[in-house]
Design a protein around this motif. Structure first.
Motif, PDB file in Angstrom:
ATOM      1  N   THR A  57       0.869  -1.166   0.000  1.00  0.00           N
ATOM      2  CA  THR A  57       0.000   0.000   0.000  1.00  0.00           C
ATOM      3  C   THR A  57       0.909   1.220   0.000  1.00  0.00           C
ATOM      4  O   THR A  57       1.709   1.383   0.920  1.00  0.00           O
ATOM      5  CB  THR A  57      -0.919   0.013   1.238  1.00  0.00           C
ATOM      6  OG1 THR A  57      -1.695  -1.186   1.234  1.00  0.00           O
ATOM      7  CG2 THR A  57      -1.850   1.216   1.192  1.00  0.00           C
ATOM      8  N   PRO A  58       0.824   2.060  -1.052  1.00  0.00           N
ATOM      9  CA  PRO A  58       1.713   3.227  -1.120  1.00  0.00           C
ATOM     10  C   PRO A  58       1.561   4.129   0.103  1.00  0.00           C
ATOM     11  O   PRO A  58       0.451   4.372   0.582  1.00  0.00           O
ATOM     12  CB  PRO A  58       1.259   3.949  -2.387  1.00  0.00           C
ATOM     13  CG  PRO A  58       0.587   2.896  -3.211  1.00  0.00           C
ATOM     14  CD  PRO A  58      -0.045   1.973  -2.225  1.00  0.00           C
ATOM     15  N   SER A  59       2.680   4.642   0.599  1.00  0.00           N
ATOM     16  CA  SER A  59       2.657   5.539   1.765  1.00  0.00           C
ATOM     17  C   SER A  59       2.344   6.978   1.362  1.00  0.00           C
ATOM     18  O   SER A  59       2.004   7.798   2.203  1.00  0.00           O
ATOM     19  CB  SER A  59       3.986   5.482   2.510  1.00  0.00           C
ATOM     20  OG  SER A  59       5.040   5.864   1.648  1.00  0.00           O
ATOM     21  N   SER A  60       2.464   7.269   0.063  1.00  0.00           N
ATOM     22  CA  SER A  60       2.092   8.585  -0.451  1.00  0.00           C
ATOM     23  C   SER A  60       1.551   8.410  -1.865  1.00  0.00           C
ATOM     24  O   SER A  60       1.816   7.399  -2.513  1.00  0.00           O
ATOM     25  CB  SER A  60       3.286   9.540  -0.444  1.00  0.00           C
ATOM     26  OG  SER A  60       4.302   9.061  -1.294  1.00  0.00           O
ATOM     27  N   ASN A  61       0.793   9.383  -2.328  1.00  0.00           N
ATOM     28  CA  ASN A  61       0.229   9.300  -3.671  1.00  0.00           C
ATOM     29  C   ASN A  61       1.335   9.377  -4.709  1.00  0.00           C
ATOM     30  O   ASN A  61       2.270  10.165  -4.583  1.00  0.00           O
ATOM     31  CB  ASN A  61      -0.776  10.428  -3.908  1.00  0.00           C
ATOM     32  CG  ASN A  61      -2.042  10.229  -3.117  1.00  0.00           C
ATOM     33  OD1 ASN A  61      -2.377   9.114  -2.728  1.00  0.00           O
ATOM     34  ND2 ASN A  61      -2.767  11.299  -2.885  1.00  0.00           N
ATOM     35  N   GLY A  62       1.211   8.549  -5.725  1.00  0.00           N
ATOM     36  CA  GLY A  62       2.177   8.530  -6.818  1.00  0.00           C
ATOM     37  C   GLY A  62       1.541   9.072  -8.087  1.00  0.00           C
ATOM     38  O   GLY A  62       0.425   9.588  -8.084  1.00  0.00           O
ATOM     39  N   ALA A  63       2.255   8.929  -9.177  1.00  0.00           N
ATOM     40  CA  ALA A  63       1.772   9.386 -10.477  1.00  0.00           C
ATOM     41  C   ALA A  63       0.569   8.553 -10.898  1.00  0.00           C
ATOM     42  O   ALA A  63       0.495   7.359 -10.613  1.00  0.00           O
ATOM     43  CB  ALA A  63       2.877   9.272 -11.511  1.00  0.00           C
ATOM     44  N   THR A  64      -0.374   9.184 -11.576  1.00  0.00           N
ATOM     45  CA  THR A  64      -1.553   8.447 -12.042  1.00  0.00           C
ATOM     46  C   THR A  64      -1.731   8.530 -13.552  1.00  0.00           C
ATOM     47  O   THR A  64      -2.695   7.994 -14.077  1.00  0.00           O
ATOM     48  CB  THR A  64      -2.835   8.964 -11.362  1.00  0.00           C
ATOM     49  OG1 THR A  64      -2.966  10.357 -11.645  1.00  0.00           O
ATOM     50  CG2 THR A  64      -2.806   8.712  -9.869  1.00  0.00           C
ATOM     51  N   THR A  65      -0.806   9.181 -14.257  1.00  0.00           N
ATOM     52  CA  THR A  65      -0.911   9.247 -15.718  1.00  0.00           C
ATOM     53  C   THR A  65       0.236   8.532 -16.422  1.00  0.00           C
ATOM     54  O   THR A  65       0.121   8.197 -17.595  1.00  0.00           O
ATOM     55  CB  THR A  65      -0.956  10.709 -16.221  1.00  0.00           C
ATOM     56  OG1 THR A  65       0.225  11.375 -15.802  1.00  0.00           O
ATOM     57  CG2 THR A  65      -2.199  11.425 -15.721  1.00  0.00           C
ATOM     58  N   LYS A  66       1.353   8.283 -15.725  1.00  0.00           N
ATOM     59  CA  LYS A  66       2.501   7.597 -16.320  1.00  0.00           C
ATOM     60  C   LYS A  66       3.022   6.544 -15.354  1.00  0.00           C
ATOM     61  O   LYS A  66       3.232   6.826 -14.180  1.00  0.00           O
ATOM     62  CB  LYS A  66       3.643   8.570 -16.610  1.00  0.00           C
ATOM     63  CG  LYS A  66       3.405   9.502 -17.754  1.00  0.00           C
ATOM     64  CD  LYS A  66       4.661  10.330 -18.000  1.00  0.00           C
ATOM     65  CE  LYS A  66       4.430  11.337 -19.100  1.00  0.00           C
ATOM     66  NZ  LYS A  66       5.654  12.104 -19.374  1.00  0.00           N
ATOM     67  N   ALA A  67       3.246   5.351 -15.880  1.00  0.00           N
ATOM     68  CA  ALA A  67       3.807   4.269 -15.075  1.00  0.00           C
ATOM     69  C   ALA A  67       4.249   3.142 -16.009  1.00  0.00           C
ATOM     70  O   ALA A  67       3.807   3.060 -17.155  1.00  0.00           O
ATOM     71  CB  ALA A  67       2.782   3.741 -14.080  1.00  0.00           C
ATOM     72  N   THR A  68       5.101   2.279 -15.501  1.00  0.00           N
ATOM     73  CA  THR A  68       5.522   1.096 -16.252  1.00  0.00           C
ATOM     74  C   THR A  68       5.561  -0.089 -15.299  1.00  0.00           C
ATOM     75  O   THR A  68       6.014   0.032 -14.163  1.00  0.00           O
ATOM     76  CB  THR A  68       6.929   1.284 -16.866  1.00  0.00           C
ATOM     77  OG1 THR A  68       6.975   2.517 -17.570  1.00  0.00           O
ATOM     78  CG2 THR A  68       7.262   0.138 -17.809  1.00  0.00           C
ATOM     79  N   TRP A  69       5.093  -1.227 -15.774  1.00  0.00           N
ATOM     80  CA  TRP A  69       5.142  -2.477 -15.031  1.00  0.00           C
ATOM     81  C   TRP A  69       5.895  -3.457 -15.908  1.00  0.00           C
ATOM     82  O   TRP A  69       5.511  -3.722 -17.049  1.00  0.00           O
ATOM     83  CB  TRP A  69       3.731  -2.958 -14.735  1.00  0.00           C
ATOM     84  CG  TRP A  69       3.589  -4.335 -14.184  1.00  0.00           C
ATOM     85  CD1 TRP A  69       2.954  -5.390 -14.780  1.00  0.00           C
ATOM     86  CD2 TRP A  69       4.052  -4.826 -12.925  1.00  0.00           C
ATOM     87  NE1 TRP A  69       3.003  -6.492 -13.975  1.00  0.00           N
ATOM     88  CE2 TRP A  69       3.678  -6.181 -12.822  1.00  0.00           C
ATOM     89  CE3 TRP A  69       4.751  -4.257 -11.876  1.00  0.00           C
ATOM     90  CZ2 TRP A  69       3.977  -6.969 -11.725  1.00  0.00           C
ATOM     91  CZ3 TRP A  69       5.056  -5.046 -10.772  1.00  0.00           C
ATOM     92  CH2 TRP A  69       4.664  -6.374 -10.702  1.00  0.00           C
TER      93      TRP A  69
END
Length: 182
Positions: A9-21
Protein backbone atom coordinates in the motif's frame (compact mmCIF):
# COMPACT_ATOMS: atom_id res chain seq x y z
CA UNK A 1 -2.60 -24.49 -6.22
CA UNK A 2 -0.31 -21.54 -5.59
CA UNK A 3 -1.22 -19.16 -2.81
CA UNK A 4 1.88 -16.98 -2.48
CA UNK A 5 1.68 -13.28 -3.27
CA UNK A 6 3.02 -9.91 -2.18
CA UNK A 7 1.15 -6.72 -1.35
CA UNK A 8 1.99 -3.07 -0.96
CA UNK A 9 0.00 0.00 0.00
CA UNK A 10 1.71 3.23 -1.12
CA UNK A 11 2.66 5.54 1.76
CA UNK A 12 2.09 8.58 -0.45
CA UNK A 13 0.23 9.30 -3.67
CA UNK A 14 2.18 8.53 -6.82
CA UNK A 15 1.77 9.39 -10.48
CA UNK A 16 -1.55 8.45 -12.04
CA UNK A 17 -0.91 9.25 -15.72
CA UNK A 18 2.50 7.60 -16.32
CA UNK A 19 3.81 4.27 -15.08
CA UNK A 20 5.52 1.10 -16.25
CA UNK A 21 5.14 -2.48 -15.03
CA UNK A 22 7.82 -4.96 -16.14
CA UNK A 23 7.71 -8.61 -15.08
CA UNK A 24 9.10 -11.98 -16.14
CA UNK A 25 6.71 -14.91 -15.64
CA UNK A 26 6.63 -18.64 -16.21
CA UNK A 27 3.20 -20.22 -16.11
CA UNK A 28 2.50 -23.33 -14.07
CA UNK A 29 -0.87 -24.10 -15.67
CA UNK A 30 -3.06 -22.68 -18.42
CA UNK A 31 -6.64 -23.61 -17.57
CA UNK A 32 -7.65 -20.85 -15.14
CA UNK A 33 -7.83 -17.09 -14.77
CA UNK A 34 -4.74 -15.98 -12.84
CA UNK A 35 -3.79 -12.54 -11.54
CA UNK A 36 -0.32 -11.17 -12.17
CA UNK A 37 -1.00 -7.67 -10.83
CA UNK A 38 -4.03 -6.19 -9.13
CA UNK A 39 -4.57 -2.74 -7.60
CA UNK A 40 -7.77 -1.60 -5.95
CA UNK A 41 -9.21 0.96 -3.59
CA UNK A 42 -12.79 -0.36 -3.92
CA UNK A 43 -15.00 -2.38 -6.27
CA UNK A 44 -15.50 0.59 -8.63
CA UNK A 45 -11.80 1.45 -9.02
CA UNK A 46 -9.21 -1.17 -9.87
CA UNK A 47 -6.39 -2.16 -12.22
CA UNK A 48 -6.15 -5.76 -13.43
CA UNK A 49 -3.36 -7.57 -15.32
CA UNK A 50 -4.10 -11.28 -15.68
CA UNK A 51 -4.06 -14.44 -17.73
CA UNK A 52 -7.61 -15.42 -18.71
CA UNK A 53 -8.79 -19.04 -18.64
CA UNK A 54 -8.42 -19.14 -22.46
CA UNK A 55 -4.69 -18.18 -22.09
CA UNK A 56 -5.11 -14.61 -23.39
CA UNK A 57 -3.89 -11.57 -21.44
CA UNK A 58 -6.33 -9.03 -20.04
CA UNK A 59 -5.39 -5.52 -18.86
CA UNK A 60 -8.26 -3.48 -17.45
CA UNK A 61 -8.52 -0.23 -15.57
CA UNK A 62 -11.89 0.32 -13.91
CA UNK A 63 -12.61 3.89 -12.79
CA UNK A 64 -15.94 4.84 -11.26
CA UNK A 65 -17.55 1.63 -12.48
CA UNK A 66 -16.54 1.92 -16.18
CA UNK A 67 -13.49 0.63 -18.07
CA UNK A 68 -11.59 3.44 -19.84
CA UNK A 69 -8.74 0.96 -20.44
CA UNK A 70 -9.73 -2.52 -21.59
CA UNK A 71 -7.23 -4.57 -23.58
CA UNK A 72 -7.37 -8.30 -24.33
CA UNK A 73 -4.87 -10.05 -26.57
CA UNK A 74 -5.73 -12.34 -29.46
CA UNK A 75 -2.48 -14.15 -28.75
CA UNK A 76 -2.62 -17.07 -26.35
CA UNK A 77 0.16 -17.79 -23.85
CA UNK A 78 0.07 -21.56 -23.34
CA UNK A 79 3.73 -22.53 -23.07
CA UNK A 80 4.41 -23.56 -19.46
CA UNK A 81 8.11 -24.18 -20.22
CA UNK A 82 8.78 -20.63 -21.50
CA UNK A 83 9.59 -17.42 -19.69
CA UNK A 84 7.53 -14.45 -20.86
CA UNK A 85 8.63 -10.86 -20.31
CA UNK A 86 5.69 -8.45 -20.13
CA UNK A 87 6.05 -4.67 -20.11
CA UNK A 88 2.94 -2.55 -19.63
CA UNK A 89 3.62 1.09 -20.51
CA UNK A 90 1.02 3.63 -19.35
CA UNK A 91 1.17 7.26 -20.53
CA UNK A 92 -2.24 8.90 -20.75
CA UNK A 93 -0.63 12.27 -21.59
CA UNK A 94 -0.12 11.10 -25.19
CA UNK A 95 -2.31 12.69 -27.91
CA UNK A 96 -2.80 9.43 -29.87
CA UNK A 97 -5.09 7.03 -28.01
CA UNK A 98 -3.13 3.85 -28.87
CA UNK A 99 0.04 5.49 -27.49
CA UNK A 100 -1.56 5.84 -24.04
CA UNK A 101 -1.07 2.14 -23.35
CA UNK A 102 1.43 -0.25 -24.90
CA UNK A 103 2.15 -3.88 -24.12
CA UNK A 104 5.42 -5.59 -24.99
CA UNK A 105 6.01 -9.35 -24.90
CA UNK A 106 9.63 -10.47 -25.00
CA UNK A 107 10.67 -7.09 -26.37
CA UNK A 108 8.08 -6.90 -29.16
CA UNK A 109 5.06 -4.61 -29.01
CA UNK A 110 1.79 -6.55 -28.93
CA UNK A 111 -0.67 -5.07 -31.47
CA UNK A 112 -3.35 -7.73 -32.03
CA UNK A 113 -6.23 -7.35 -29.59
CA UNK A 114 -9.75 -8.81 -29.44
CA UNK A 115 -10.77 -5.95 -27.13
CA UNK A 116 -9.09 -2.56 -27.51
CA UNK A 117 -10.31 0.45 -25.50
CA UNK A 118 -7.90 3.21 -24.50
CA UNK A 119 -8.31 5.88 -21.80
CA UNK A 120 -8.95 9.51 -22.68
CA UNK A 121 -6.02 11.91 -22.76
CA UNK A 122 -4.67 12.77 -19.28
CA UNK A 123 -7.02 10.26 -17.61
CA UNK A 124 -6.01 9.07 -14.16
CA UNK A 125 -5.24 5.40 -13.78
CA UNK A 126 -6.83 3.55 -10.89
CA UNK A 127 -3.64 2.71 -9.03
CA UNK A 128 -0.72 4.12 -7.10
CA UNK A 129 -2.63 6.10 -4.49
CA UNK A 130 -2.48 5.75 -0.70
CA UNK A 131 -5.87 4.02 -0.62
CA UNK A 132 -4.90 1.47 -3.32
CA UNK A 133 -3.65 -1.93 -2.26
CA UNK A 134 -1.26 -3.40 -4.84
CA UNK A 135 -1.17 -7.18 -5.17
CA UNK A 136 1.39 -9.17 -7.17
CA UNK A 137 0.40 -12.77 -7.83
CA UNK A 138 -3.18 -12.54 -6.54
CA UNK A 139 -6.44 -10.64 -6.61
CA UNK A 140 -7.55 -9.37 -3.23
CA UNK A 141 -10.29 -11.48 -1.69
CA UNK A 142 -10.93 -13.62 -4.75
CA UNK A 143 -8.74 -16.66 -4.17
CA UNK A 144 -7.39 -16.11 -7.71
CA UNK A 145 -3.64 -16.70 -7.45
CA UNK A 146 -0.92 -16.96 -10.06
CA UNK A 147 0.37 -20.53 -10.37
CA UNK A 148 3.89 -20.14 -11.68
CA UNK A 149 7.06 -18.10 -11.21
CA UNK A 150 7.46 -14.32 -11.13
CA UNK A 151 10.85 -12.60 -11.20
CA UNK A 152 12.46 -9.27 -12.06
CA UNK A 153 9.25 -7.36 -11.27
CA UNK A 154 9.68 -3.60 -11.63
CA UNK A 155 7.18 -0.80 -11.09
CA UNK A 156 8.13 2.72 -12.21
CA UNK A 157 6.04 5.54 -10.80
CA UNK A 158 5.82 8.54 -13.16
CA UNK A 159 7.91 7.04 -15.97
CA UNK A 160 6.74 5.33 -19.18
CA UNK A 161 9.54 3.03 -20.39
CA UNK A 162 9.85 0.76 -23.42
CA UNK A 163 10.75 -2.92 -23.06
CA UNK A 164 14.40 -2.21 -23.99
CA UNK A 165 14.85 -0.56 -20.58
CA UNK A 166 14.35 -3.94 -18.88
CA UNK A 167 15.50 -6.51 -21.45
CA UNK A 168 17.79 -7.05 -24.42
CA UNK A 169 18.50 -9.59 -27.13
CA UNK A 170 21.45 -11.85 -26.39
CA UNK A 171 23.99 -11.32 -29.21
CA UNK A 172 24.97 -15.01 -29.28
CA UNK A 173 21.63 -16.85 -28.89
CA UNK A 174 19.21 -14.21 -30.16
CA UNK A 175 17.03 -14.82 -27.07
CA UNK A 176 15.39 -11.96 -25.17
CA UNK A 177 16.93 -11.76 -21.68
CA UNK A 178 16.62 -9.51 -18.62
CA UNK A 179 19.00 -6.64 -18.00
CA UNK A 180 20.59 -7.15 -14.60
CA UNK A 181 20.52 -3.42 -13.79
CA UNK A 182 17.69 -1.74 -15.71
Amino acid sequence: MASTFITRTPSSNGATTKATWSVWVKRGKTDASEQLFFASSDSNNKMIFRFNADATIDVRNKVGGSFPLDIETNRKFRDTSAWYHFVLKFDTTQATSSDRFKMYVNGVQETSFSTETYPSQNANLSMNQTNDQLWVGAEYGSGSYFDGLITHAHWTDGYAYDASTFGETDSTSGIWKPKTAP
